[in-house]
Design an enzyme around this catalytic site. Sequence first.
Site, PDB file in Angstrom:
ATOM      1  N   SER A 121      -2.767   6.396  25.874  1.00 53.92           N
ATOM      2  CA  SER A 121      -3.050   5.617  24.663  1.00 53.92           C
ATOM      3  C   SER A 121      -1.818   5.522  23.760  1.00 53.92           C
ATOM      4  O   SER A 121      -0.997   6.443  23.703  1.00 53.92           O
ATOM      5  CB  SER A 121      -4.194   6.255  23.875  1.00 53.92           C
ATOM      6  OG  SER A 121      -5.384   6.265  24.632  1.00 53.92           O
ATOM      7  N   SER A 154      -4.798  14.981  24.023  1.00 49.46           N
ATOM      8  CA  SER A 154      -5.375  16.323  24.059  1.00 49.46           C
ATOM      9  C   SER A 154      -4.439  17.264  24.803  1.00 49.46           C
ATOM     10  O   SER A 154      -3.862  16.895  25.835  1.00 49.46           O
ATOM     11  CB  SER A 154      -6.735  16.309  24.754  1.00 49.46           C
ATOM     12  OG  SER A 154      -7.634  15.449  24.086  1.00 49.46           O
ATOM     13  N   GLU A 237     -11.452  10.345  35.187  1.00 48.21           N
ATOM     14  CA  GLU A 237     -11.639  10.853  33.827  1.00 48.21           C
ATOM     15  C   GLU A 237     -13.071  10.629  33.352  1.00 48.21           C
ATOM     16  O   GLU A 237     -13.693  11.522  32.765  1.00 48.21           O
ATOM     17  CB  GLU A 237     -10.653  10.166  32.872  1.00 48.21           C
ATOM     18  CG  GLU A 237     -10.802  10.591  31.420  1.00 48.21           C
ATOM     19  CD  GLU A 237      -9.840   9.860  30.503  1.00 48.21           C
ATOM     20  OE1 GLU A 237      -9.505  10.415  29.443  1.00 48.21           O
ATOM     21  OE2 GLU A 237      -9.426   8.737  30.833  1.00 48.21           O
ATOM     22  N   GLU A 370     -16.955   0.561  23.780  1.00 44.85           N
ATOM     23  CA  GLU A 370     -16.899  -0.906  23.879  1.00 44.85           C
ATOM     24  C   GLU A 370     -16.238  -1.334  25.188  1.00 44.85           C
ATOM     25  O   GLU A 370     -16.711  -2.248  25.889  1.00 44.85           O
ATOM     26  CB  GLU A 370     -16.141  -1.484  22.686  1.00 44.85           C
ATOM     27  CG  GLU A 370     -16.861  -1.344  21.346  1.00 44.85           C
ATOM     28  CD  GLU A 370     -16.744   0.054  20.751  1.00 44.85           C
ATOM     29  OE1 GLU A 370     -17.388   0.312  19.729  1.00 44.85           O
ATOM     30  OE2 GLU A 370     -15.996   0.878  21.307  1.00 44.85           O
TER      31      GLU A 370
END
Length: 400
Positions: A121, A154, A237, A370
């Site tokens: 990301s 993370s 994932e 979404e």
Amino acid sequence: MAAPTAPPSVEELRSRTRALLSAHPPASTAPLDFLRARFDAGLAWVHFPVGLGGLGAPRALQAVVDAQLAAAGAPDNDPRRIGIGLGMAAPTILRYGTEEQKFRLLRPLWTGEEVWCQLFSEPGAGSDLAALATRAVLGPDDVWTVDGQKVWTSSAHTARWAILIARTDPTVPKHRGITYFVCDMTAPGVEVRPLRQITGEAEFNEVFLTGVRIPDSDRLGPVGEGWQVAQTTLNNERVSIGGQRVPREGGLIGIVAETWRERPELRTPELHQRLLQHWLDAEVLRLTGERLRQQLAAGQPGPEGAGTKLGFARLAQELTGFEVELNGEEGLSYDDWTMVRPELVDFNGREAGYRYLRAKGNSIEGGSSEILRNIIAERVLGLPPEPRTDKDVPWKDLAR
């Protein structure tokens, strides 16, 4: 014991497990030494190839080994702490890595000696990973130089390695021209900064990459085909987040049900009706996860994992909200807002107030709800995709 020439039977697996326990008694063997021996015996993940922690056995037989080792009090590798490595990096390395990469990376990954994180990301790219702007440029010395920024990472503060996607060709459409790398988190130019969350913790991080050098030998898959490689990671994932094996009434629903049974003064008919619905939803999700794991035994995970991850996020948020309401004023309690950088996150731990706040991230991490709905609609149900005017536009020409 010699490596098998054919997939082992259940009895052979039990025999190998007994031999491991005999040679390395859990009571007198250091945990790390036991885990290394277990990997070398092919009992780490039995469906992996021989020499890579497995025996080429059906995936479903892992439960036979795990039960026998648990009964003997053998140590485990703490999947919560190294979940990104186990659930995302390892399947991708196995499928796309070179033989050298597999032998170098998989053993310390599984034993927990090396923690992994995921550099996917980016700020400004929204939930569409294909809009990523982190650049990697190949030099004449076969070393890539990477510059960019990643976010919501993370375990970056504890990680030794990262799986990284970066743009290597800005002249082609956004889903092409991406390449997948293994990034050394201790390399010069890697900076990790904490992101404090609504819980007070800094479980997530932002990562700045400035002139980070990655040798071409740490590339996974062909140049420019990182999007296809990343799909293996993303599918795994979603399964690792939403498809975990839990017993009936395990996890959050078990916590809420226990409160309901022990605190009759909190009950109302309306709350009872809602609890029954949540219990049914949890059981449906549990059984769906079991079915998904059976499908996994036949091959790589597909887009169906998006459904379990979506259901997990929705149910976790509904259950934690219900728990706060059920407990009344007590449900708002949260006794420690100290900024800490945890090595692992227990979704079911701490107070009801903590669980409620932490669950807000479930619909973002591991793919936003979404985006997952779009995946389910297009790739599972076969519905027409949304119009994409930028599909064939070179990335360098896109408005950003």
